[in-house]
Write a protein that holds these residues in place. Structure first.
Motif, PDB file in Angstrom:
ATOM      1  N   TRP A   1       3.633  -3.146   4.171  1.00 20.54           N
ATOM      2  CA  TRP A   1       2.649  -2.103   4.421  1.00 20.54           C
ATOM      3  C   TRP A   1       1.872  -1.820   3.147  1.00 20.54           C
ATOM      4  CZ3 TRP A   1       3.469   3.164   2.561  1.00 20.54           C
ATOM      5  CH2 TRP A   1       4.682   3.344   1.882  1.00 20.54           C
ATOM      6  N   ARG A   2       0.774  -1.083   3.290  1.00 15.88           N
ATOM      7  CA  ARG A   2      -0.115  -0.805   2.168  1.00 15.88           C
ATOM      8  C   ARG A   2      -0.214   0.702   1.955  1.00 15.88           C
ATOM      9  NH1 ARG A   2      -3.169  -5.547   1.414  1.00 15.88           N
ATOM     10  NH2 ARG A   2      -4.778  -4.444   0.234  1.00 15.88           N
ATOM     11  N   PHE A   3      -0.331   1.087   0.693  1.00 17.31           N
ATOM     12  CA  PHE A   3      -0.498   2.492   0.340  1.00 17.31           C
ATOM     13  C   PHE A   3      -1.732   2.621  -0.539  1.00 17.31           C
ATOM     14  CE2 PHE A   3       0.314   6.151  -2.499  1.00 17.31           C
ATOM     15  CZ  PHE A   3       0.417   7.142  -1.537  1.00 17.31           C
ATOM     16  N   ASP A   4      -2.695   3.425  -0.081  1.00 16.20           N
ATOM     17  CA  ASP A   4      -3.975   3.568  -0.785  1.00 16.20           C
ATOM     18  C   ASP A   4      -4.637   2.214  -0.996  1.00 16.20           C
ATOM     19  OD1 ASP A   4      -3.884   6.297  -0.886  1.00 16.20           O
ATOM     20  OD2 ASP A   4      -3.093   6.418  -2.928  1.00 16.20           O
ATOM     21  N   GLY A   5      -4.514   1.349   0.014  1.00 11.05           N
ATOM     22  CA  GLY A   5      -5.147   0.041  -0.052  1.00 11.05           C
ATOM     23  C   GLY A   5      -4.384  -0.995  -0.843  1.00 11.05           C
ATOM     24  N   LYS A   6      -3.277  -0.594  -1.465  1.00 13.33           N
ATOM     25  CA  LYS A   6      -2.503  -1.524  -2.281  1.00 13.33           C
ATOM     26  C   LYS A   6      -1.235  -1.937  -1.528  1.00 13.33           C
ATOM     27  CE  LYS A   6      -4.097   0.588  -6.595  1.00 13.33           C
ATOM     28  NZ  LYS A   6      -3.686   1.266  -7.862  1.00 13.33           N
ATOM     29  N   PRO A   7      -0.912  -3.235  -1.526  1.00 16.28           N
ATOM     30  CA  PRO A   7       0.290  -3.692  -0.814  1.00 16.28           C
ATOM     31  C   PRO A   7       1.563  -3.178  -1.477  1.00 16.28           C
ATOM     32  CG  PRO A   7      -0.664  -5.475  -2.107  1.00 16.28           C
ATOM     33  CD  PRO A   7      -1.642  -4.331  -2.173  1.00 16.28           C
ATOM     34  N   CYS A   8       2.577  -2.963  -0.665  1.00 16.80           N
ATOM     35  CA  CYS A   8       3.898  -2.546  -1.158  1.00 16.80           C
ATOM     36  C   CYS A   8       4.890  -3.655  -0.815  1.00 16.80           C
ATOM     37  CB  CYS A   8       4.318  -1.228  -0.529  1.00 16.80           C
ATOM     38  SG  CYS A   8       3.180   0.138  -0.820  1.00 16.80           S
ATOM     39  N   PRO A   9       4.896  -4.732  -1.587  1.00  6.97           N
ATOM     40  CA  PRO A   9       5.703  -5.911  -1.231  1.00  6.97           C
ATOM     41  C   PRO A   9       7.206  -5.661  -1.254  1.00  6.97           C
ATOM     42  CG  PRO A   9       4.837  -6.119  -3.461  1.00  6.97           C
ATOM     43  CD  PRO A   9       4.190  -4.905  -2.868  1.00  6.97           C
ATOM     44  N   GLN A  10       7.639  -4.639  -1.976  1.00  5.01           N
ATOM     45  CA  GLN A  10       9.072  -4.389  -2.086  1.00  5.01           C
ATOM     46  C   GLN A  10       9.620  -3.576  -0.915  1.00  5.01           C
ATOM     47  OE1 GLN A  10      10.657  -5.968  -4.482  1.00  5.01           O
ATOM     48  NE2 GLN A  10       8.673  -6.721  -5.193  1.00  5.01           N
ATOM     49  N   GLU A  11       8.720  -3.062  -0.075  1.00  2.68           N
ATOM     50  CA  GLU A  11       9.163  -2.230   1.037  1.00  2.68           C
ATOM     51  C   GLU A  11       8.559  -2.741   2.341  1.00  2.68           C
ATOM     52  OE1 GLU A  11       8.223   1.819   0.209  1.00  2.68           O
ATOM     53  OE2 GLU A  11      10.010   2.116  -1.006  1.00  2.68           O
ATOM     54  N   SER A  12       9.345  -2.668   3.400  1.00  2.27           N
ATOM     55  CA  SER A  12       8.888  -3.101   4.717  1.00  2.27           C
ATOM     56  C   SER A  12       8.424  -1.899   5.533  1.00  2.27           C
ATOM     57  CB  SER A  12      10.023  -3.816   5.455  1.00  2.27           C
ATOM     58  OG  SER A  12      11.057  -2.895   5.761  1.00  2.27           O
ATOM     59  N   VAL A  13       7.843  -2.181   6.695  1.00  5.62           N
ATOM     60  CA  VAL A  13       7.443  -1.104   7.600  1.00  5.62           C
ATOM     61  C   VAL A  13       8.672  -0.320   8.062  1.00  5.62           C
ATOM     62  CG1 VAL A  13       6.476  -0.638   9.894  1.00  5.62           C
ATOM     63  CG2 VAL A  13       5.310  -2.215   8.353  1.00  5.62           C
ATOM     64  N   LEU A  14       9.818  -0.998   8.143  1.00  2.00           N
ATOM     65  CA  LEU A  14      11.051  -0.292   8.507  1.00  2.00           C
ATOM     66  C   LEU A  14      11.413   0.733   7.436  1.00  2.00           C
ATOM     67  CD1 LEU A  14      13.404   0.001  10.481  1.00  2.00           C
ATOM     68  CD2 LEU A  14      14.626  -1.734   9.168  1.00  2.00           C
ATOM     69  N   ASP A  15      11.203   0.383   6.160  1.00  2.00           N
ATOM     70  CA  ASP A  15      11.448   1.343   5.082  1.00  2.00           C
ATOM     71  C   ASP A  15      10.513   2.545   5.221  1.00  2.00           C
ATOM     72  OD1 ASP A  15      13.412  -0.238   3.792  1.00  2.00           O
ATOM     73  OD2 ASP A  15      11.835  -1.473   2.904  1.00  2.00           O
ATOM     74  N   LEU A  16       9.258   2.262   5.585  1.00  2.00           N
ATOM     75  CA  LEU A  16       8.291   3.340   5.805  1.00  2.00           C
ATOM     76  C   LEU A  16       8.761   4.254   6.933  1.00  2.00           C
ATOM     77  CD1 LEU A  16       5.440   4.627   5.397  1.00  2.00           C
ATOM     78  CD2 LEU A  16       4.593   2.963   7.054  1.00  2.00           C
ATOM     79  N   ASP A  17       9.265   3.646   7.999  1.00  2.00           N
ATOM     80  CA  ASP A  17       9.757   4.423   9.137  1.00  2.00           C
ATOM     81  C   ASP A  17      10.941   5.294   8.726  1.00  2.00           C
ATOM     82  OD1 ASP A  17       9.962   4.959  12.116  1.00  2.00           O
ATOM     83  OD2 ASP A  17      11.924   4.074  11.749  1.00  2.00           O
ATOM     84  N   ASN A  18      11.886   4.703   8.004  1.00  2.00           N
ATOM     85  CA  ASN A  18      13.086   5.440   7.602  1.00  2.00           C
ATOM     86  C   ASN A  18      12.772   6.573   6.631  1.00  2.00           C
ATOM     87  OD1 ASN A  18      14.782   3.837   9.161  1.00  2.00           O
ATOM     88  ND2 ASN A  18      15.140   2.376   7.505  1.00  2.00           N
ATOM     89  N   GLU A  19      11.816   6.324   5.729  1.00  2.00           N
ATOM     90  CA  GLU A  19      11.545   7.289   4.667  1.00  2.00           C
ATOM     91  C   GLU A  19      10.613   8.415   5.104  1.00  2.00           C
ATOM     92  OE1 GLU A  19      10.168   7.305  -0.059  1.00  2.00           O
ATOM     93  OE2 GLU A  19      10.412   5.417   1.048  1.00  2.00           O
ATOM     94  N   TYR A  20       9.654   8.083   5.979  1.00  2.00           N
ATOM     95  CA  TYR A  20       8.642   9.077   6.335  1.00  2.00           C
ATOM     96  C   TYR A  20       8.610   9.418   7.822  1.00  2.00           C
ATOM     97  CZ  TYR A  20       6.881   8.046   1.657  1.00  2.00           C
ATOM     98  OH  TYR A  20       6.771   7.872   0.303  1.00  2.00           O
ATOM     99  N   TRP A  21       8.563   8.393   8.685  1.00  2.00           N
ATOM    100  CA  TRP A  21       8.358   8.655  10.108  1.00  2.00           C
ATOM    101  C   TRP A  21       9.574   9.275  10.774  1.00  2.00           C
ATOM    102  CZ3 TRP A  21       4.428   6.694  13.804  1.00  2.00           C
ATOM    103  CH2 TRP A  21       3.209   6.465  13.160  1.00  2.00           C
ATOM    104  N   ARG A  22      10.774   8.883  10.358  1.00  2.00           N
ATOM    105  CA  ARG A  22      11.963   9.467  10.974  1.00  2.00           C
ATOM    106  C   ARG A  22      12.060  10.962  10.665  1.00  2.00           C
ATOM    107  NH1 ARG A  22      17.783   7.225   9.438  1.00  2.00           N
ATOM    108  NH2 ARG A  22      16.849   5.274  10.182  1.00  2.00           N
ATOM    109  N   PRO A  23      11.915  11.387   9.385  1.00  2.00           N
ATOM    110  CA  PRO A  23      11.912  12.834   9.117  1.00  2.00           C
ATOM    111  C   PRO A  23      10.771  13.555   9.836  1.00  2.00           C
ATOM    112  CG  PRO A  23      12.243  11.601   7.093  1.00  2.00           C
ATOM    113  CD  PRO A  23      11.872  10.602   8.144  1.00  2.00           C
ATOM    114  N   PHE A  24       9.607  12.890   9.911  1.00  2.00           N
ATOM    115  CA  PHE A  24       8.477  13.493  10.613  1.00  2.00           C
ATOM    116  C   PHE A  24       8.793  13.651  12.099  1.00  2.00           C
ATOM    117  CE2 PHE A  24       4.226  12.903  12.720  1.00  2.00           C
ATOM    118  CZ  PHE A  24       3.733  14.158  12.394  1.00  2.00           C
TER     119      PHE A  24
END
Length: 208
Positions: free
Chosen positions: A137-160
């Motif tokens: 996934w990308r943050f502010d247009g920059k790729p985040c190669p060390q993290e997957s979309v699943l990491d994004l889900d676990n870190e942000y979307w699940r609490p949301f």
């Protein structure tokens, strides 16, 4: 609530090799649901839902505080593919309280349908989990190669997702005075926008 199902994967054995529980809440009512209170309220028992906000709100109407939120496949599906449209998904048809309305054969099909929903929910979770692990996934247009979309889900979307569930159950405060002031500005702007749209549409349709 008409019924609910619990599925923990094919390896689970709830008795006689049965891996899925289907509960007829129409007959048992609140007393029967309270038999599962410890399950629903245990934060250590992780639960995968489809549209958790709706289901947990219904359960909490019976005085059971749902805990152990692990994933919501509706949120995960939207995260994996934001253009995907759900076609009804996990919504169940309303049934009458008259037991004579459904024959024994139809009732068996209904139980299978309800139980299959919860099995598919877990299957969707496992599938979306694998797909999300392979996506970056990308943050502010920059790729985040060390993290997957699943990491994004676990870190942000699940609490949301948990916050959304609480908002549905408890509501949220609104500044009514502020809304009233905004409405005074919004209504004239709405009329201007509608008029602009009608003028545009009249170029293509005389009755617009």
């Amino acid at each position: 609530m008409i019924c609910f199902s619990i599925y923990s994967g094919p390896q689970a054995d709830f008795n006689n090799g049965k891996s899925c529980i289907w509960v007829d809440a129409l007959d048992g009512g609140k007393e029967l649901l309270l038999e599962f209170e410890a399950f629903f309220e245990d934060p250590d028992i992780k639960k995968v839902w489809y549209n958790c906000s709706f289901d947990s709100h219904i359960i909490e109407n019976y005085g059971v505080e749902v805990s152990g939120f692990h994933a919501d496949t509706m949120h995960m599906a939207r995260l994996w593919n934001s253009s995907r449209r759900t076609g009804g998904g996990y919504s169940l048809e309303a049934l009458t309280g008259d037991r004579g309305f459904i024959s024994d054969a139809e009732r068996e099909l209904w139980i299978c349908y309800s139980a299959l929903d919860v099995m598919n929910t877990l299957g969707h979770f496992e599938s979306l989990k694998r797909k999300s692990q392979r996506m970056s996934w990308r943050f502010d247009g920059k790729p985040c190669p060390q993290e997957s979309v699943l990491d994004l889900d676990n870190e942000y979307w699940r609490p949301f997702g948990e916050i959304l569930v609480k908002m549905v159950a408890e509501g949220m405060l609104v500044d009514r005075a502020c809304l009233a002031e905004i409405e005074k500005v919004a209504k004239p702007e709405q009329e201007v926008a509608v008029d602009r749209f009608r003028k545009w549409a009249s170029k293509y349709c005389e009755d617009a």
